[in-house]
Design a protein around this motif. Structure first.
Motif, mmCIF file in Angstrom:
data_model
loop_
_atom_site.group_PDB
_atom_site.id
_atom_site.type_symbol
_atom_site.label_atom_id
_atom_site.label_comp_id
_atom_site.label_asym_id
_atom_site.label_seq_id
_atom_site.Cartn_x
_atom_site.Cartn_y
_atom_site.Cartn_z
ATOM 1 N N TYR A 191 2.798 -15.750 0.751
ATOM 2 C CA TYR A 191 1.944 -15.189 -0.289
ATOM 3 C C TYR A 191 2.635 -15.272 -1.644
ATOM 4 C CZ TYR A 191 0.416 -12.691 3.959
ATOM 5 O OH TYR A 191 0.009 -12.361 5.234
ATOM 6 N N TYR A 195 2.369 -12.809 -5.161
ATOM 7 C CA TYR A 195 1.831 -11.632 -5.837
ATOM 8 C C TYR A 195 2.339 -11.622 -7.269
ATOM 9 C CZ TYR A 195 0.402 -9.521 -1.386
ATOM 10 O OH TYR A 195 -0.207 -9.251 -0.185
ATOM 11 N N ILE A 239 -2.426 -9.638 -5.414
ATOM 12 C CA ILE A 239 -2.235 -10.916 -4.729
ATOM 13 C C ILE A 239 -2.831 -12.052 -5.562
ATOM 14 C CG2 ILE A 239 -4.385 -10.825 -3.397
ATOM 15 C CD1 ILE A 239 -2.583 -12.069 -1.073
ATOM 16 N N ASN A 291 -1.441 -20.127 5.154
ATOM 17 C CA ASN A 291 -1.140 -19.972 6.572
ATOM 18 C C ASN A 291 -0.927 -21.358 7.155
ATOM 19 O OD1 ASN A 291 -2.575 -19.882 9.587
ATOM 20 N ND2 ASN A 291 -1.201 -18.176 9.167
ATOM 21 N N ILE A 309 -5.490 -20.002 2.329
ATOM 22 C CA ILE A 309 -6.489 -19.123 2.939
ATOM 23 C C ILE A 309 -6.956 -18.014 2.002
ATOM 24 C CG2 ILE A 309 -5.863 -19.577 5.333
ATOM 25 C CD1 ILE A 309 -4.287 -16.941 5.292
ATOM 26 N N ILE A 310 -6.157 -17.652 1.037
ATOM 27 C CA ILE A 310 -6.579 -16.658 0.050
ATOM 28 C C ILE A 310 -6.318 -17.249 -1.331
ATOM 29 C CG2 ILE A 310 -6.150 -14.397 -0.981
ATOM 30 C CD1 ILE A 310 -5.333 -13.393 1.784
ATOM 31 N N THR A 323 2.341 -13.708 12.289
ATOM 32 C CA THR A 323 0.959 -13.462 12.691
ATOM 33 C C THR A 323 0.868 -13.093 14.161
ATOM 34 O OG1 THR A 323 0.727 -15.843 12.925
ATOM 35 C CG2 THR A 323 -0.139 -14.849 10.924
ATOM 36 N N GLU A 373 1.550 -9.091 10.696
ATOM 37 C CA GLU A 373 0.827 -8.727 9.488
ATOM 38 C C GLU A 373 1.617 -7.817 8.562
ATOM 39 O OE1 GLU A 373 -3.468 -8.689 11.691
ATOM 40 O OE2 GLU A 373 -3.381 -8.922 9.519
ATOM 41 N N TYR A 382 -4.551 -1.864 8.294
ATOM 42 C CA TYR A 382 -3.172 -1.384 8.275
ATOM 43 C C TYR A 382 -2.924 -0.668 6.947
ATOM 44 C CZ TYR A 382 -2.513 -4.954 11.910
ATOM 45 O OH TYR A 382 -2.616 -5.724 13.041
ATOM 46 N N PHE A 394 0.480 0.750 4.521
ATOM 47 C CA PHE A 394 1.920 0.601 4.327
ATOM 48 C C PHE A 394 2.383 1.462 3.156
ATOM 49 C CE2 PHE A 394 2.235 -3.307 6.876
ATOM 50 C CZ PHE A 394 0.950 -3.804 6.801
ATOM 51 N N MET A 440 -4.322 -3.055 4.014
ATOM 52 C CA MET A 440 -4.629 -4.423 4.381
ATOM 53 C C MET A 440 -5.648 -4.441 5.503
ATOM 54 S SD MET A 440 -2.141 -7.559 5.403
ATOM 55 C CE MET A 440 -1.759 -6.986 7.024
ATOM 56 N N LYS A 441 -6.702 -5.192 5.306
ATOM 57 C CA LYS A 441 -7.718 -5.366 6.338
ATOM 58 C C LYS A 441 -7.141 -6.265 7.429
ATOM 59 C CE LYS A 441 -11.269 -8.012 5.304
ATOM 60 N NZ LYS A 441 -12.552 -8.451 4.691
ATOM 61 N N HIS A 442 -7.458 -5.975 8.672
ATOM 62 C CA HIS A 442 -6.999 -6.819 9.770
ATOM 63 C C HIS A 442 -7.713 -8.154 9.722
ATOM 64 C CE1 HIS A 442 -5.596 -7.940 13.716
ATOM 65 N NE2 HIS A 442 -6.833 -8.138 14.119
ATOM 66 N N ARG A 443 -6.919 -9.249 9.771
ATOM 67 C CA ARG A 443 -7.504 -10.582 9.700
ATOM 68 C C ARG A 443 -7.110 -11.448 10.887
ATOM 69 N NH1 ARG A 443 -8.864 -13.367 4.558
ATOM 70 N NH2 ARG A 443 -7.942 -15.170 5.564
ATOM 71 N N GLY A 444 -6.668 -10.822 11.949
ATOM 72 C CA GLY A 444 -6.288 -11.597 13.123
ATOM 73 C C GLY A 444 -5.002 -12.339 12.865
ATOM 74 N N ASN A 445 -4.994 -13.632 13.115
ATOM 75 C CA ASN A 445 -3.737 -14.370 13.049
ATOM 76 C C ASN A 445 -3.546 -15.107 11.733
ATOM 77 O OD1 ASN A 445 -5.598 -16.353 13.237
ATOM 78 N ND2 ASN A 445 -4.715 -17.365 15.023
ATOM 79 N N GLN A 446 -4.222 -14.698 10.691
ATOM 80 C CA GLN A 446 -4.078 -15.420 9.429
ATOM 81 C C GLN A 446 -3.406 -14.604 8.347
ATOM 82 O OE1 GLN A 446 -7.934 -16.978 8.259
ATOM 83 N NE2 GLN A 446 -7.329 -18.943 9.085
ATOM 84 N N GLY A 447 -2.976 -13.395 8.656
ATOM 85 C CA GLY A 447 -2.411 -12.549 7.616
ATOM 86 C C GLY A 447 -3.513 -12.048 6.700
ATOM 87 N N GLY A 448 -3.196 -11.191 5.775
ATOM 88 C CA GLY A 448 -4.210 -10.650 4.892
ATOM 89 C C GLY A 448 -3.612 -10.179 3.596
ATOM 90 N N LYS A 449 -4.469 -9.873 2.620
ATOM 91 C CA LYS A 449 -3.927 -9.474 1.328
ATOM 92 C C LYS A 449 -3.666 -7.977 1.290
ATOM 93 C CE LYS A 449 -8.375 -8.997 -1.042
ATOM 94 N NZ LYS A 449 -9.201 -9.533 -2.145
ATOM 95 N N LEU A 450 -2.543 -7.623 0.702
ATOM 96 C CA LEU A 450 -2.212 -6.227 0.472
ATOM 97 C C LEU A 450 -2.900 -5.777 -0.808
ATOM 98 C CD1 LEU A 450 1.599 -6.249 1.261
ATOM 99 C CD2 LEU A 450 -0.121 -4.926 2.490
#
Lengths: 115, 117
Positions: free
Chosen positions: A33, A35, A45, A50, A55-56, A96, A102, B33, B35, B95-105
């Motif tokens: 990532y 930020y 962010i 990935n 992806i973002i 992941t 995560e 999640y 943190f 952070m929203k759960h996104r499975g195996n792709q990670g997610g934005k904080l």
């Protein structure tokens, strides 16, 4: 021993220049990532990759272009730097799968000052 | 859209005492999640503690513990036996759960904590 590293730590440059910040992680993580932390310390962010795929992509000027040559590296190139780009830029990575999945681990940050 | 609010811009505590930092968030998600990160003057972002929303039990890490109230969307951090090295900016993040792709904080505004000798 370093987990997530960034170079350079400090970058002072003139408006209009092009600069790059490099990030490397040796944690074996799949996702990386970028930020941005502004002068009020607010963190937001910019991008996420990935396995080398974008992806973002938040609302970021297209002067900012991330590049991921492999899973362990995510670089940030900035064209035509503006005064408002002055900030601290953090790279992070996350696994992941597994117990810590995560959870994002951050690099030391790169303080960019545009004059 | 998710938001995270830290209503205490600054706090101070005497060494060895206990302090609680507040955080509230807004989301319609059920799987996510939370943190707490610490940023000392060195600027490094350090993970303090993490909580999965599906777990009712509050997370603890040594002197750090959370009070997670899912219905109230509240996630406060308690620091016991405060030490001078705890002086830092503390960020709450969602952070929203996104499975195996990670997610934005998504970060709150931060709380600047000073531990006084």
């Amino acid at each position: 021993d370093t987990a997530v590293s960034q170079t350079p730590k400090y970058l002072v440059t003139q408006m209009g220049n092009d600069k790059s910040i490099k990030c490397e992680q040796n944690l074996g993580h799949d996702t990386m990532y970028w930020y941005k932390q502004d002068s009020k310390k607010f963190l937001k962010i910019m991008f996420s990759y990935n396995n080398k795929e974008l992806i973002i992509n938040e609302t970021v000027p297209n002067r900012f272009s991330p590049k991921s040559p492999d899973k362990a590296h995510l670089n940030l190139h900035i064209n035509s730097l503006e005064l408002g780009d002055s900030a601290v830029y953090f790279c992070a990575s996350s696994p992941t799968s597994g117990r810590a999945s995560e959870t994002q681990y951050f690099g030391p940050g790169t303080r960019l000052l545009v004059l | 859209a998710q938001t995270v609010t830290q209503s205490q811009p600054e706090m101070s505590v005497q060494e060895a005492e206990t302090v609680t930092l507040s955080c509230t968030y807004d989301t319609s998600e059920n799987n996510y999640y939370l943190f707490w990160y610490k940023q000392p003057p060195s600027r490094q972002m350090i993970l303090v503690i993490r909580q999965e929303a599906y777990k009712q039990q509050n997370a603890t890490e040594n002197r750090f513990s959370v009070n997670f109230q899912k219905a109230a969307k509240s996630f406060s951090l308690k620091i016991s036996d405060s030490q001078l090295g705890d002086t830092a900016m503390y960020f709450c993040a969602f952070m929203k759960h996104r499975g195996n792709q990670g997610g934005k904080l998504i970060f709150g505004q931060g709380t600047e904590l000073s531990v006084k000798p």
